[in-house]
Scaffold this motif. Structure first.
Motif, mmCIF file in Angstrom:
data_model
loop_
_atom_site.group_PDB
_atom_site.id
_atom_site.type_symbol
_atom_site.label_atom_id
_atom_site.label_comp_id
_atom_site.label_asym_id
_atom_site.label_seq_id
_atom_site.Cartn_x
_atom_site.Cartn_y
_atom_site.Cartn_z
ATOM 1 N N SER A 150 0.931 -1.212 -0.030
ATOM 2 C CA SER A 150 -0.082 0.039 -0.014
ATOM 3 C C SER A 150 0.897 1.338 -0.141
ATOM 4 C CB SER A 150 -0.863 0.051 1.249
ATOM 5 O OG SER A 150 -1.595 -1.326 1.580
ATOM 6 N N TYR A 151 0.731 2.072 -0.948
ATOM 7 C CA TYR A 151 1.218 3.432 -0.756
ATOM 8 C C TYR A 151 0.277 4.402 -0.645
ATOM 9 C CZ TYR A 151 4.353 7.281 -2.024
ATOM 10 O OH TYR A 151 4.995 8.384 -2.115
ATOM 11 N N TYR A 152 0.531 5.035 0.724
ATOM 12 C CA TYR A 152 -0.376 6.512 0.923
ATOM 13 C C TYR A 152 0.048 7.582 0.509
ATOM 14 C CZ TYR A 152 -2.397 2.758 4.183
ATOM 15 O OH TYR A 152 -3.132 1.818 4.612
ATOM 16 N N LYS A 190 5.899 3.881 3.169
ATOM 17 C CA LYS A 190 4.595 3.887 2.803
ATOM 18 C C LYS A 190 4.063 5.276 2.842
ATOM 19 C CE LYS A 190 2.006 1.751 6.225
ATOM 20 N NZ LYS A 190 1.177 0.637 6.714
ATOM 21 N N THR A 191 4.206 6.169 3.919
ATOM 22 C CA THR A 191 3.705 7.510 3.920
ATOM 23 C C THR A 191 4.545 8.535 3.367
ATOM 24 O OG1 THR A 191 4.518 7.809 5.979
ATOM 25 C CG2 THR A 191 2.088 6.996 5.984
ATOM 26 N N CYS A 194 6.112 11.270 -2.693
ATOM 27 C CA CYS A 194 6.606 10.772 -4.082
ATOM 28 C C CYS A 194 7.430 11.722 -4.776
ATOM 29 C CB CYS A 194 5.591 10.398 -4.918
ATOM 30 S SG CYS A 194 4.594 11.530 -5.366
ATOM 31 N N ILE A 213 11.778 4.408 -2.225
ATOM 32 C CA ILE A 213 10.461 3.857 -1.978
ATOM 33 C C ILE A 213 10.314 2.560 -2.575
ATOM 34 C CG2 ILE A 213 7.798 3.847 -2.271
ATOM 35 C CD1 ILE A 213 8.595 6.944 -2.351
ATOM 36 N N ALA A 217 10.285 -1.536 -0.766
ATOM 37 C CA ALA A 217 8.975 -2.333 -0.997
ATOM 38 C C ALA A 217 9.250 -3.699 -1.630
ATOM 39 C CB ALA A 217 8.128 -1.651 -1.559
ATOM 40 N N PHE A 225 2.133 -2.209 -6.302
ATOM 41 C CA PHE A 225 1.720 -1.110 -5.730
ATOM 42 C C PHE A 225 0.177 -0.755 -5.773
ATOM 43 C CE2 PHE A 225 6.193 0.417 -5.841
ATOM 44 C CZ PHE A 225 6.548 0.410 -4.461
ATOM 45 N N LEU A 227 -2.455 2.423 -4.749
ATOM 46 C CA LEU A 227 -2.614 3.798 -4.120
ATOM 47 C C LEU A 227 -3.552 4.164 -4.751
ATOM 48 C CD1 LEU A 227 -1.848 4.886 -7.162
ATOM 49 C CD2 LEU A 227 0.487 5.248 -6.362
ATOM 50 N N CYS A 232 0.917 10.365 -7.718
ATOM 51 C CA CYS A 232 1.835 9.327 -7.025
ATOM 52 C C CYS A 232 1.790 8.375 -8.222
ATOM 53 C CB CYS A 232 1.186 8.574 -5.841
ATOM 54 S SG CYS A 232 1.073 9.578 -4.413
ATOM 55 N N LEU A 236 5.348 7.241 -9.874
ATOM 56 C CA LEU A 236 5.984 5.956 -9.737
ATOM 57 C C LEU A 236 5.937 5.221 -10.904
ATOM 58 C CD1 LEU A 236 3.960 4.751 -6.284
ATOM 59 C CD2 LEU A 236 6.516 4.815 -6.570
#
Ligand SMILES: Cc1cc2nc3c(=O)[nH]c(=O)nc-3n(C[C@H](O)[C@H](O)[C@H](O)COP(=O)(O)OP(=O)(O)OC[C@H]3O[C@@H](n4cnc5c(N)ncnc54)[C@H](O)[C@@H]3O)c2cc1C
Lengths: 292, 654
Positions: A150-152, A190-191, A194, A213, A217, A225, A227, A232, A236
């Motif tokens: 999970s990417y917040y 994850k927080t 980006c 990041i 991961a 990922f 999101l 983002c 990414l």
């Protein structure tokens, strides 16, 4: 259940697959998102970062539109829109004087602006409020061993007042993914941001951030990922591709909106997903995992 | 002409240097009050509380044959008692005094001279109308029980108990754990002199146990407190320990034979202890206790080995908890502190990374009697950590998320930790993340300098943003605000200097005592500067970290001061209780009993024969709750009657 829905610009263009999968997922779970009849750009974080009331006009207009629907809640999918609208709402709740001023301006349009009676809610919060057993029942795919990171990013949990989950270690995405039968991985960034709009003219900053990041991961077992932010996603997705071209040892992994994964798990038509919008094609991985 | 006696009232206006006179025009006030009904004298002084000021008041009372006095000055909480004595010395009843507060409630809060002057006039007029109706009263005498209760047996409670006991008074020391000693018993060496904590502590613990004037009650808790200064009645619950302390000879064979182990609280779960145990070898009293939550016999009826091997037959599985009632005259609160649990700090890996520990756990690792015998080994795999990060201000000075206050002792104990680590791991590298170093105290700055210069501790000024594991190392990411760049150090172990917060059942104790605590749960002192060891409740004194985070020297001096206040109280046979309390007009009282319910001091009762409410003069604190609640006006507050209040209002509105 019906809920007002504010799409935002990206959701109609580069992130159209986010909108389609999110709305169809909601529908499957009995929620009908009704798009605001008229809307404009949310104003983006710039509206919140400068001490300039004019910049608050964009979010104020969106809030006003939402109030006029008479429905209390306003759904957003994009993390940036969520962050901007929620902060703007808070800003007007806390600054009565500013509210008066902007209202005086909006009176010219013969409309009445107020910060009361509207609540901005993000897709993730809405989904996590639902009855999980109902959700689970609808899951069509057999349990998948796809490992999802999970990417917040920064917009969902900062600043603290608008955070939709714990600031240091949010879990809301992991919980949803686990309900949908995916495996989740834990990794420390994850927080992390980006690097956002730096992509426009300081690509190196973004590269450094994305490499950190992604590497972390992947090291922790991530294969993909999930999101909820189009910016983002762009950073990414595109920057990973670039990193892979420059450095053979770098392994890029696909980047998807969380609703894309949920929609797949619910057994919905994969066409909604329009995988061609992604630079790193997730299809081979999905086939390997039996999801396509 | 001769005035009737009731009308001889004098007003004394204080300039308080310029505190009052710079905003209140004294001459205008004097003019406005000249000839005011009942007033026969009006005068002023630069400092009425000074000796010359009081002399002037005394002389005027005598010369002018005054019989009541209004002093317009500062808040009555400051000098009401001073001036009551002045009146008494001049030969009139001290309760014929009224203070008009024209400083805190007037000159200090206004800047407009005209407004302030008018307000001062109103305040004084109101005081005059009240003073004219004041009755002469005599203080109530109350006997004092010359025995003290000390709650908490850390170094604060130990020090206070010994001081009181050595002055010849009896003490009951109540400690909730099986041994006294508190956190100090867990410490290795103490800053700034690095003397061994146990060595300087244990002989005092033994002295407590042996002292003929001290009744030590461990594994006990106070469950009820009633009464008031000089006359408290307390109920103490003696928890079940399943060991008869009278019979036990402390041989320890039960501990040796007990088959079951669990985490040692004393060693912060870094080692195991038996289920029948003493917290640590030097425990006082040296009697083992059974941990009922883990004992096989108590849980499942199996085992009972300890009972079988005990020579004197001291094991009593049937033991019940007991309640003991005691009368005491004063109470010292020394319930100490606890450190904020690291499990609640996930961002620093608390509870998930085993090599992230807190300061007290590191004290145990440093202790010769600790889980590693004083060798520095990390909890996860027993390896000697070659790089260690110490993080200060974890949860302290963090108003956003945790506590806004400074925990005070962490800068110093972190210096100590880093220094002792370096002494033992010669090729090791300690890093300290800090916001700034607070080393105020005798020898403290020098101690910190020694750590950073001689012992090569690397101090990094900045907060840590996050901690995570990577390739067998713990990565500590933070910012170096001096170099203005982000840093990441890779270490083998992390020690968190977590915030010091009050012992968690403090709110219960505070309620029992009706003593007030601040927003962080620390007990509030009666005055932060001039009454630092007294609580807001008369007869209840404060010592140690129950009041605020502090180190051992400060704890000990505060505890001695609290003991002295107790001895002061015990020096006289009786106490004077304020007579400005509630009374009952029996002709009007219908005996409805509403006053009984509203009284917070249990001072109200119903006289069944007369069918009227009564007031226990000694318990009544004069709060006024019953007078406000009484539907018939039968409850009256002496010298604060309805009549007085309405005449004050009239004076203000006139
Ligand atoms: C890691 C660390 C290192 C330190 N190193 C040093 C140092 O080197 N030098 C220095 O000067 N200071 C040091 N300190 C500070 C020192 O620990 C304190 O100053 C001291 O322990 C305070 O003593 P106390 O009696 O007030 O509290 P405590 O030691 O906490 O004692 C309180 C006692 O009251 C008992 N209690 C609590 N509630 C109740 C209740 N309701 N009923 C009955 N009993 C109760 C507790 O069980 C405990 O025994 C350090 C602190 C820490 C955290």
């Amino acid at each position: 259940m019906e809920i007002s829905y504010y799409p935002g610009c990206s959701l109609k263009t580069s992130a159209i697959n986010f909108e389609r999968t999110a709305l169809s997922t909601l529908e499957e779970l009995g929620i009908y998102a009704l798009e605001l009849p008229r809307w404009n750009c949310c104003g983006v974080m710039f509206s919140q970062s400068a001490d300039n009331l004019m910049l608050q006009l964009a979010p104020a207009r969106v809030i006003m539109e939402a109030r006029e629907t008479g429905r209390k809640r306003l759904l957003t999918l994009c993390s940036m829109c969520y962050n901007t609208l929620k902060r703007s709402l808070l800003f007007f709740k806390r600054n009565g004087e500013k509210l008066k001023k902007i209202n005086a301006f909006l009176k010219l349009e013969e409309r009445d602006f107020s910060a009361e009676g509207v609540e901005v809610i993000h897709l993730l919060t809405l989904l996590s409020e639902l009855d999980t057993s109902n959700f689970k029942m609808k899951i069509k795919k057999i349990k998948s061993n796809l490992k999802v990171a999970s990417y917040y990013g920064c917009l969902l949990t900062r600043p603290r007042e608008i955070a939709l989950d714990g600031v240091e270690n949010p879990q809301i995405m992991e919980k949803l993914l686990e309900i949908a039968g995916f495996q989740t991985v834990n990794y420390p960034f994850k927080t992390d941001c980006c690097a956002s709009f730096q992509v426009v003219n300081r690509r190196n900053v973004v590269k450094k951030q994305i490499r950190k990041i992604v590497t972390s991961a992947v090291r922790n077992g991530a294969e993909i990922f999930a999101l909820s932010c189009p910016l983002c996603e762009y950073n990414l997705d595109s920057v990973q591709q670039e990193l892979a071209q420059e450095d053979e040892t770098f392994t890029p992994i696909p980047v998807l909106y969380i609703s894309q994964l949920l929609s797949l798990a619910l057994g919905q038509d994969p066409k909604l997903n329009d995988f061609s919008l992604h630079r790193i094609d997730p299809r081979p991985l999905f086939k390997e995992k039996g999801l396509l | 002409m001769k005035y009737s006696h009731a009308n001889r009232l004098g007003i004394f206006i204080c300039h308080c240097g310029v505190n009052i006179s710079s905003t209140v025009d004294i001459e205008t006030v004097k003019k406005a009050l000249t000839g005011y009904p009942g007033v026969s004298l009006i005068t002023d002084h630069t400092y009425t509380c000074s000796n010359p000021g009081q002399d002037m008041i005394r002389n005027k009372i005598r010369e002018e044959e005054l019989d009541s006095v209004v002093i317009a000055a500062c808040s009555p909480s400051l000098h009401e008692n001073t001036f009551r004595k002045t009146l008494e010395e001049a030969g009139i009843n001290p309760y014929k005094l009224e203070i008009a507060n024209i400083r805190e409630q007037c000159s200090w809060v206004h800047s407009d001279r005209k407004v302030a002057t008018e307000k001062a006039i109103s305040i004084i007029k109101a005081a005059v109308s009240k003073a004219l109706l004041n009755e002469p009263l005599t203080p109530i005498s109350v006997p004092v029980t010359r025995k003290a209760l000390v709650v908490g047996g850390g170094i604060a409670g130990i020090q206070a108990s010994l001081n009181i006991a050595n002055s010849g008074y009896k003490v009951i020391l109540v400690e909730k754990e099986p041994s006294i000693g508190g956190k100090m018993a867990q410490l290795s060496e103490t800053f700034p002199t690095l003397d061994c904590s146990q060595c300087i502590l244990t002989h005092r613990m033994v002295e407590v146990e042996r002292h003929p004037n001290i009744n030590l009650m461990v594994s006990s808790e106070v469950t009820r407190i009633s009464g008031f200064v000089g006359n408290f009645e307390v109920t103490i619950r003696k928890k079940k320990t399943y060991v008869n302390a009278e019979k036990c000879n402390g041989c320890g064979i039960c501990i040796e034979k007990c088959p079951r182990k669990t985490d040692s609280e004393f060693d912060r779960a870094l080692s195991k202890r038996k289920v029948i145990y003493r917290p640590f070898p030097q425990a006082v009293p040296n009697i083992p206790v059974i941990d009922g939550e883990h004992c096989l016999y108590l849980l499942k009826g199996r085992c009972g080995v300890c009972r079988d091997v005990c020579g004197p037959g001291a094991i009593e599985f049937e033991q019940e908890e007991r309640f003991v009632k005691e009368k005491v005259g004063a109470i010292v609160i020394a319930t100490g502190y606890e450190t904020f649990p690291i499990e609640n700090i996930p961002e620093y890996g608390g509870g998930t990374i085993p090599d992230v520990i807190d300061g007290l756990a590191f004290e145990r690792i440093l202790s010769a009697s600790g889980p590693t015998g004083g060798e520095i080994r990390r909890p996860s795999d027993g390896k000697v950590p070659k790089e260690v990060a110490f993080i200060q201000c974890v949860c302290s000075r963090d108003p956003e998320k945790y506590f806004s206050y400074c925990s005070k002792v962490c800068c110093m104990y972190t210096s100590k930790h880093a220094m002792l680590y370096k002494h033992r791991v010669k090729d090791g590298q300690p890093y300290v993340f800090y916001i700034d170093i607070r080393a105020g105290g005798k020898g403290y700055e020098e101690f910190y300098q020694r750590a950073s210069e001689e012992d090569e501790v690397l101090y990094i000024r900045g907060k840590v943003s996050r901690l995570y594991r990577e390739d067998g190392k713990i990565v500590v990411e933070g910012t170096d605000t001096l170099l203005q760049e982000n840093v990441a150090v890779r270490v083998d172990m992390v020690v968190l200097a977590t915030a010091i917060r009050p012992s968690q059942d403090v709110s219960r104790i505070a309620q029992l005592l009706k003593a007030s605590v601040d927003e962080n749960g620390f007990f509030t002192e009666a005055h932060p500067k001039l009454r630092p060891v007294e609580s807001m409740t008369a007869g209840v004194f404060l010592a140690g970290c129950a009041q605020a985070p502090r180190d051992i020297p400060d704890t000990v001096s505060g505890a001695s001061a609290a003991a002295l206040m107790v001895c002061n109280l015990f020096a006289s046979e009786e106490l004077k209780h304020e007579p400005t309390i509630a009374g009952v007009d029996e002709d009007v009282c219908s005996g409805c009993g509403i006053c009984i319910g509203v009284c917070p001091y249990e001072a109200r009762e119903l006289d069944r024969e007369k069918r009227v409410a009564t007031v226990n003069e000694v318990l009544c604190e004069g709060c006024g709750a019953c007078t406000a609640a009484c539907p018939s006006g039968a409850a009256v507050q002496r010298n604060f009657t309805d009549k007085q209040i309405s005449s004050m209002i009239k004076a203000i509105l006139a």
